[in-house]
Design a protein around this motif. Structure first.
Motif: not given
Length: 344
Positions: A258-275
């Protein structure tokens, strides 16, 4: 004691349980900790009866519901859920047997939280299978059986009332029994000092002329005793716990992002894999699944990979500048993943 299971995992009572587990999870990181109070809360919420048939006071959840419950509990407290799965593994073996006396003796008391039961059976499945002599040797007597040897990995043995354990007879047949922990010759050795989950009190179990009565026998004597009386979720339990732990790591990473936009790409990739992995887990639990991608071993391999990477990224996300180069690693892993799945 109220042991009624929640009407759904979204009701207020279950949310309250998760809140308690989440709030107390830090206390299990202290030396000597054991989730005694947590297990009592699980019993009051009916969780200890999830894998027990209704005739023995349980709720006998369906495989998909059981896996969903494990996942949610793990996100709140990994240690408590791991300890629960060890007791549930014992319930799984007992309920799948013809040992009516053992069912009457143990299952209702497990559900109520009166007793804690764990398993010491890895030497009958994986650990020590390469040895020339069985890890636990058994000889038959007039009263029952005598066990000698060491079960290398038993969780919570120092706190258990019974341990589902077994060994091998000279002719190669095996037995499985519910062994009372006050039996002479049974000793829970000092738990191993591990990188995590130390509160699970996992360590060796020593058996020195441990005599068990025949009425405590769960299965056997028979060859490959662990292949009998199975069914249900099987090894998908460990995958559900891993997926739940990964979900917890991603939740923490999401807060940091939420405070570090550079983490968004990694988070989105792992979240998709998790789902995707969650969906595949529940598909694998259905009776209609025959696709190789949903095989238990394939699910487990993917879950183990995801939980490690999610934990690493979550920890690194708390360190400024720690994500240098990790986007390329995520993309590289994503390219390799389809080939990995196809080969399992």
């Amino acid at each position: 004691m109220n042991t009624t299971p929640p009407a759904s995992f979204d009701d207020a009572a279950f949310d309250e349980l998760l809140g308690f587990l989440r709030a107390e999870s830090g206390s299990l990181e202290t030396p000597g900790a054991w989730p005694s109070e947590q297990m009592q809360h699980l019993a009051r919420a009916g969780v200890t009866g999830w894998r027990v048939p209704k005739q023995w006071a349980g709720s006998d959840l369906s495989p998909p519901a059981l896996l969903s419950g494990y996942e949610k509990l793990t996100q709140a407290c990994l240690v408590t859920t791991f300890v629960l799965t060890q007791q549930d593994a014992a319930c799984h073996r007992i309920r799948g047997s013809d040992a009516q006396a053992v069912k009457e003796l143990l299952l209702p008391r497990i559900v109520s939280g009166e007793i804690f039961v764990t398993v010491g059976i890895s030497h009958l499945t994986t650990s020590g299978q390469h040895l020339s002599r069985p890890a636990v040797e058994v000889r038959e007597t007039d009263r029952g059986y005598v066990l000698n040897g060491t079960a290398p990995w038993v969780s919570g043995a120092v706190h258990a009332d019974y341990i589902v354990n077994g060994g091998t007879l000279p002719d190669g047949r095996q037995v499985l029994a519910a062994v009372p922990t006050d039996t002479p010759g049974l000793e829970a050795c000092t738990p191993a000092n591990m990188l995590a989950l130390n509160a699970s009190k996992t360590g060796p179990l020593s058996l020195n002329d441990v005599e068990i009565d025949r009425e405590l026998l769960i299965a056997g004597p028979i060859e490959n005793v662990m292949k009998h009386g199975q069914g249900g979720t099987g090894s998908l339990t460990t995958s559900a716990v891993a997926i739940g732990a990964a979900g917890g790591s991603l939740s923490r990473l999401r807060i940091e992002a939420e405070n570090r936009p550079e983490l968004t790409e990694i988070l989105d990739s792992l979240t998709r894999e998790h789902q995707v992995l969650r969906d595949d887990l529940f598909q694998a639990a259905s009776d209609e699944c025959d696709d190789a991608r949903f095989a238990m071993q394939a699910i487990r391999k993917r879950a183990n990979s995801l939980v490690v990477r999610s934990a690493q990224f979550s920890l690194n996300g708390q360190q400024k500048g720690a994500f240098r180069g990790t986007r390329r690693a995520v993309r590289r892993d994503a390219r390799r993943r389809p080939r990995l799945w196809a080969s399992t």
